[in-house]
Design an enzyme around this catalytic site. Structure first.
Site, short mmCIF file in Angstrom:
data_model
loop_
_atom_site.label_atom_id
_atom_site.label_comp_id
_atom_site.label_asym_id
_atom_site.label_seq_id
_atom_site.Cartn_x
_atom_site.Cartn_y
_atom_site.Cartn_z
N LYS A 54 -7.24 -2.76 -7.51
CA LYS A 54 -8.08 -2.03 -6.99
C LYS A 54 -8.91 -0.92 -8.05
CE LYS A 54 -6.39 -2.03 -2.28
NZ LYS A 54 -5.51 -1.49 -1.28
N GLN A 98 -2.63 4.19 -0.48
CA GLN A 98 -1.82 3.03 -0.36
C GLN A 98 -1.05 3.05 0.71
OE1 GLN A 98 -3.20 -0.01 -1.92
NE2 GLN A 98 -1.85 -0.88 -0.38
N ASP A 121 -11.32 2.99 3.61
CA ASP A 121 -10.57 1.94 4.12
C ASP A 121 -10.90 1.72 5.46
OD1 ASP A 121 -8.53 0.65 2.83
OD2 ASP A 121 -6.94 2.44 3.08
#
Ligand code: NDP
Length: 296
Positions: A54, A98, A121
């Site tokens: 990422k 994460q 997200d």
């Protein structure tokens, strides 16, 4: 029949290039450098790999990449304080923590601590509410990736029978909402669904988001249907080695389906490209600019 392979790596490269071009315009025309902050708690090897790809992709599309590593034993309030600092930082447009998080930390609290405007997200309950009521907002990356891949095959999804296996808040449910917005007829299956193979055989498109290696078999699929495999499962490859497989028994399903995503190389790379798109979108929203005309 041998299915057409939907090359997620190639499609993601095209989307990333479009995002990179749009980032360049936003930076040159409006002096805004979209920035994504990624927070990793601990040193889970799978999370390390995801975070590395990422952050590398963020830099590759000309965005500012910030990375924060916190020790595995970090108290929950310290993580929440870090998120609050990022919420207040005007140069950070997207925040990603994460998952999974260690047991002393309540993931729900963490997800809810990120302000919805920076929730790239798309996991915040407010973001989910916007999606389910059809209002503009951030769309979770993996469901968005699935829709984009399905549209590469079908163009319009209107009127198609779509079967989603899995009803999690991060994949199955938002994916079903997006499919409804695309005017598909949607069935959501889960662990209590009776006769799952028969339900799957209804699908013009089947999305598998279960987390069970190669569960979906060839005879579950209507001949010619499209199969989008979200699953990421690490299994033994013999001699002490491991490999990644999806939720779909790829070889046998590819004999029946009309089109199929491979694992790896399908939904995974598209999910990261969609994260880049969401960060750009968030930067535009935070600065009163119209959403980027990318990936529509
Ligand atoms: P969850 O574990 O949160 O949800 C799994 C879903 O599958 C649940 O709704 C569960 O049903 C359902 N399920 C479990 N067993 C069965 C069964 N035997 N028959 C039918 N349904 C079943 O997983 P996620 O949604 O988070 O992830 C799903 C998969 O996608 C995982 O492999 C994950 O690694 C992968 N993933 C991949 C991403 C990518 O970028 N490619 C991103 C995110 C996830 P119930 O609700 O009844 O328990």
């Amino acid at each position: 029949m041998t299915a057409r392979i939907i090359d997620g790596t190639d499609i993601a490269a095209g989307l990333s290039q479009a995002v990179a071009d749009a980032v360049k315009h936003v930076t040159e025309d409006h002096r805004i450098e979209p920035g994504l902050a990624v927070v990793l708690v601990g040193d889970n090897p799978a999370s390390e790999i995801y975070v590395r790809s990422k952050t590398a992709k963020t830099a590759a599309v000309n965005m500012r990449s910030l990375f924060y590593r916190l020790p595995v034993a970090v108290p929950e309030d310290e993580l929440l304080e870090q998120i609050e600092r990022l919420n207040q930082d005007a140069t950070v447009h997207g925040i990603l923590v994460q998952l999974p998080l260690p047991p002393q930390i309540d993931s729900r609290k963490v997800i809810e601590a990120i302000i919805p405007l920076k929730d790239v997200d798309g996991f915040h309950p407010l973001t989910a509410g916007l999606l389910s009521t059809g209002l503009p907002g951030i769309v979770p990356c993996t469901p968005l990736a699935c829709i984009m891949l399905a549209k590469k095959v079908h163009g319009s999804l209107a009127g198609l029978e779509a079967v989603v296996i899995g009803r999690s808040n991060i994949v199955g449910k938002p994916l079903a909402q997006l499919l409804l917005m695309e005017n598909a007829t949607v069935t959501i299956a889960h662990s209590k669904t009776r006769d799952l193979p028969e339900v799957c055989r209804r699908g013009d498109i089947v999305f598998a988001a279960v987390g069970r290696a190669e569960m979906v078999r060839g005879d579950w699929i209507k001949p010619g249907a499209t199969v989008i495999d979200v699953g990421i499962n690490r299994v033994s490859a013999g001699q002490g080695k491991t490999k990644i497989v999806g939720d779909v028994a790829y070889t046998q399903v590819a004999e029946i389906a009309g089109a199929i995503t491979p694992v790896p190389g399908g939904v995974g790379p598209m999910t990261i490209a969609c994260l880049m798109l969401n960060t750009l979108k968030a930067a535009c929203m935070q600065n009163g600019l119209p959403p980027p005309n990318v990936g529509a």
